[in-house]
Design an enzyme around this catalytic site. Structure first.
Site, short mmCIF file in Angstrom:
data_model
loop_
_atom_site.label_atom_id
_atom_site.label_comp_id
_atom_site.label_asym_id
_atom_site.label_seq_id
_atom_site.Cartn_x
_atom_site.Cartn_y
_atom_site.Cartn_z
CG ASN A 8 -4.18 4.64 0.05
OD1 ASN A 8 -4.90 5.58 0.38
ND2 ASN A 8 -2.86 4.68 0.16
CD1 TRP A 9 -10.19 4.58 -2.94
CD2 TRP A 9 -11.83 5.92 -2.23
NE1 TRP A 9 -11.36 3.89 -3.05
CE2 TRP A 9 -12.40 4.69 -2.62
CE3 TRP A 9 -12.70 6.91 -1.74
CZ2 TRP A 9 -13.77 4.43 -2.55
CZ3 TRP A 9 -14.06 6.65 -1.66
CH2 TRP A 9 -14.59 5.43 -2.06
CG HIS A 93 1.12 4.76 2.29
ND1 HIS A 93 1.82 5.52 1.38
CD2 HIS A 93 0.40 3.87 1.56
CE1 HIS A 93 1.52 5.12 0.15
NE2 HIS A 93 0.66 4.11 0.23
CD GLU A 165 1.54 -0.26 0.03
OE1 GLU A 165 0.62 -0.54 -0.75
OE2 GLU A 165 1.69 0.87 0.50
CB SER A 215 2.11 -0.87 -9.94
OG SER A 215 2.81 0.33 -9.75
N GLY A 237 -3.81 3.36 -7.19
CA GLY A 237 -4.40 3.85 -8.44
C GLY A 237 -5.58 3.03 -8.96
C1 PEP Z 1 -0.42 2.53 -2.38
O1 PEP Z 1 -0.59 3.73 -2.40
O2 PEP Z 1 -0.37 1.95 -1.30
C2 PEP Z 1 -0.23 1.81 -3.63
C3 PEP Z 1 0.13 0.56 -3.60
O3 PEP Z 1 -0.46 2.54 -4.78
P1 PEP Z 1 -0.48 1.95 -6.29
O4 PEP Z 1 -1.35 0.73 -6.28
O5 PEP Z 1 -1.08 3.06 -7.09
O6 PEP Z 1 0.93 1.64 -6.65
#
Ligand code: PEP
Length: 262
Positions: A8-9, A93, A165, A215, A237
């Site tokens: 996910n950019w 999200h 998430e 993360s 990220g």
């Molecule tokens: C996300 O945005 O769905 C996500 C999991 O971000 P990160 O990996 O940066 O925590």
């Protein structure tokens, strides 16, 4: 079942930068039949990247859309406008839920619209830090899952992907993200499978890919991918850094080859 590695950019990269980055990834990513790699660029870059990508290696997802097909909705992009450009859409999200106040009603309309127009919705669910502290994790997971899927039939459920998430584990916000323990993630997956089983029946519930996001990096990806109920990762990220993202894809392939799941 395939393993899904989804980047996910978010609101990063100009169109030119997105295109250069995709070019770099396409040079490094192998076309594995059992690993589905998907990236989700900003909407402005989607058309360029859809012409550029090799879908055997990397497919595209949209980060957002409006659930109606056309009409007087200034500033919105519809699922039918995205249909030939992407294969997946991210829905629910936490950044859409909490920054842009999307409700379960909005989210279920989007899930239904995606299914109606032949795109795979990746429905994101997960509790906030406060909900977790108050012991509400299971209730939130159940409510967001059933809220998002309310209009989805058992037949259509197999066209969906669920991403767990936990909001407190997602990086890039004011508070430093915490790292979710694989045990906690597996508990959440079991709960999700259980709710799907009670609602839609055993065989369908076992066919739904469950992804983890929060993360994820090359250093912890394996610990989540090894979980019995884990069918992939949604990565923010770390998906913006080519060596990280491609390492995670290779880890997913190793885990896939090392053990037989489903
Ligand atoms: C996300 O945005 O769905 C996500 C999991 O971000 P990160 O990996 O940066 O925590």
């Amino acid at each position: 079942m395939k393993t899904y590695i989804i980047g996910n950019w978010k609101m990063n990269f100009t169109v030119g930068e997105s295109s250069l980055y995709l070019h770099k990834l396409l040079q490094k990513v192998h076309a594995y039949r059992d690993i589905e790699v998907v990236v989700s660029p900003s909407l402005v870059a989607i058309q360029t990247l859809s012409l550029q990508t090799d879908r055997r290696k990397i497919k595209l997802a949209a980060q957002n859309f409006y659930h109606r097909d056309f009409g007087a909705y200034t500033g919105e992009v519809s699922i039918s406008q995205l249909r030939s450009l992407v294969d997946y859409v991210i829905v629910g999200h936490s950044e859409r839920r909490y920054i842009f106040n999307e409700s379960d009603k909005d989210i279920r309309a989007k899930v239904s619209a995606a299914i109606r127009d032949g795109l795979t919705p990746i429905l994101c669910i997960g509790e906030t830090d406060t909900e977790r502290m108050f012991g509400e994790t299971a209730d939130v997971i159940r409510d967001q899952l059933l809220g998002g899927l309310q209009e989805v039939s058992a037949e259509d459920l197999t066209k969906c992907i669920i991403a767990y998430e936990p909001v407190w584990a997602i990086s890039g916000h004011d508070k430093a993200a915490k790292i979710a323990s694989p045990l906690d993630v597996e508990d959440a997956f079991k709960l999700i499978r259980g709710v799907l089983k009670d609602t839609y029946g055993k065989s369908v519930s076992e066919d739904i890919p469950l992804l983890f996001g929060g993360s994820v990096k090359s250093t912890n990806a394996e610990s989540y991918l090894m979980l019995d109920n884990c069918n992939g990762l949604l990565i923010g990220g770390a998906s913006l850094i080519a060596p990280e993202f491609t390492d995670i894809i290779e880890i997913a392939k190793r885990v896939k080859d090392g053990r037989t799941k489903n």
